[in-house]
Design an enzyme around this catalytic site. Sequence first.
Site, PDB file in Angstrom:
ATOM      1  N   ARG A  44       0.823  -1.214   0.000  1.00 14.65           N
ATOM      2  CA  ARG A  44       0.000   0.000   0.000  1.00 14.65           C
ATOM      3  C   ARG A  44       0.860   1.268   0.000  1.00 14.65           C
ATOM      4  NH1 ARG A  44      -4.452   2.970   3.387  1.00 14.65           N
ATOM      5  NH2 ARG A  44      -5.947   3.263   1.704  1.00 14.65           N
ATOM      6  N   HIS A  48       0.524   4.107  -2.829  1.00 14.69           N
ATOM      7  CA  HIS A  48       0.157   5.496  -2.537  1.00 14.69           C
ATOM      8  C   HIS A  48       1.277   6.473  -2.885  1.00 14.69           C
ATOM      9  CE1 HIS A  48      -3.669   5.087   0.121  1.00 14.69           C
ATOM     10  NE2 HIS A  48      -3.695   4.274  -0.916  1.00 14.69           N
ATOM     11  N   TRP A 187     -10.339  -8.690   2.944  1.00 16.33           N
ATOM     12  CA  TRP A 187     -11.126  -9.038   1.757  1.00 16.33           C
ATOM     13  C   TRP A 187     -11.164 -10.553   1.521  1.00 16.33           C
ATOM     14  CZ3 TRP A 187      -8.040  -4.694   2.082  1.00 16.33           C
ATOM     15  CH2 TRP A 187      -8.591  -3.473   1.717  1.00 16.33           C
TER      16      TRP A 187
END
Length: 291
Positions: A44, A48, A187
């Site tokens: 991540r 980002h 998820w």
Amino acid sequence: NSASGSKLTNPTQADYQAVYNAIASRLEEKDDYDDGSFGPVLVRLAWHASGTYDKETGTGGSNGATMRFQPESSHGANAGLIAARDFLDPIKAQFPWITYSDLWILGGVAAIQEMQGPIVPYRPGRADRDIAACTPDGRLPDATQGSDHLRSIFYRMGFNDQEIVALSGAHALGRCHRDRSGFDGPWTFSPTVMTNDFYTLLLEQKWDWKKWDGPKQYEDKSTKSLMMLPTDMALVQDKAFRQHVERYAKSNDEFFKDFSAVILRLFELGVPFPAGSESQRWILKPTWDES
Ligand code: CCH
């Protein structure tokens, strides 16, 4: 040894492999974080750092590592990524010659490969920039929105519908944290292993709105232990996106092939590599590859 000196002038593939190996060992060592790995949060961070790119102005992207500075470090979307930056700091101390920008992307590559994902070829060449290069807030996607928003954010980086769907498969990894995004839960059932499960679960589970006081998110009807964001659900609600979800659900190989190609591009957005250096991308060896 030269690889750990601060004045290494021409680092080679072997030098970057040494950094990769140090990241991989640290991932293995620090297994008491979250679901047992810093891997997802490293992916991540790399995303980002890169996903701020704007093709019109050429601003943002992985060249700069401007998330080291306020205000970018406190943009809402970056909440919690301090965990990933702190994880990499001792690696930077061990190999002071590598730029933060190259290190954060190498962290993403190592995390994907060490979590049994596809090989993601890597090339260094990113320079760190100062606070003036910080991007404005709002360039990263907002999970409460739908397909129009996804398209406007990812088209701005230069990606198409197929690439949006392929990149979204990264949500096989990791989880949402209440104290970061406000959302909650993983998820998939194996959040530290890269698989195409994000797509199979999207299609095969029945999803309901979660009844709670948090932001609107979905939960799976059968176990109530998995989640989907509104933007994730947009990938099956939108016809053009859905055909790719179906394709990746059917074939992990196709997903891995497309994911590797698109994340490589994501990680290189906005980096002024010398012309012709595409051929100088390296395959850094995963620790599980004994060949
Ligand atoms: Fe994501 N992501 N992401 N995401 N993401 C979150 C967590 C991860 C969106 C929102 C969220 C990509 C695309 C999107 C990862 C990789 C990628 C969270 C929870 C939100 C919210 C943050 C928290 O609470 O800690 C939205 C919206 C989009 C729209 O497309 C893409 C693209 C990638 C990579 C290629 C990974 C990995 C995580 C897990 C992080 C962790 O700490 O476990």
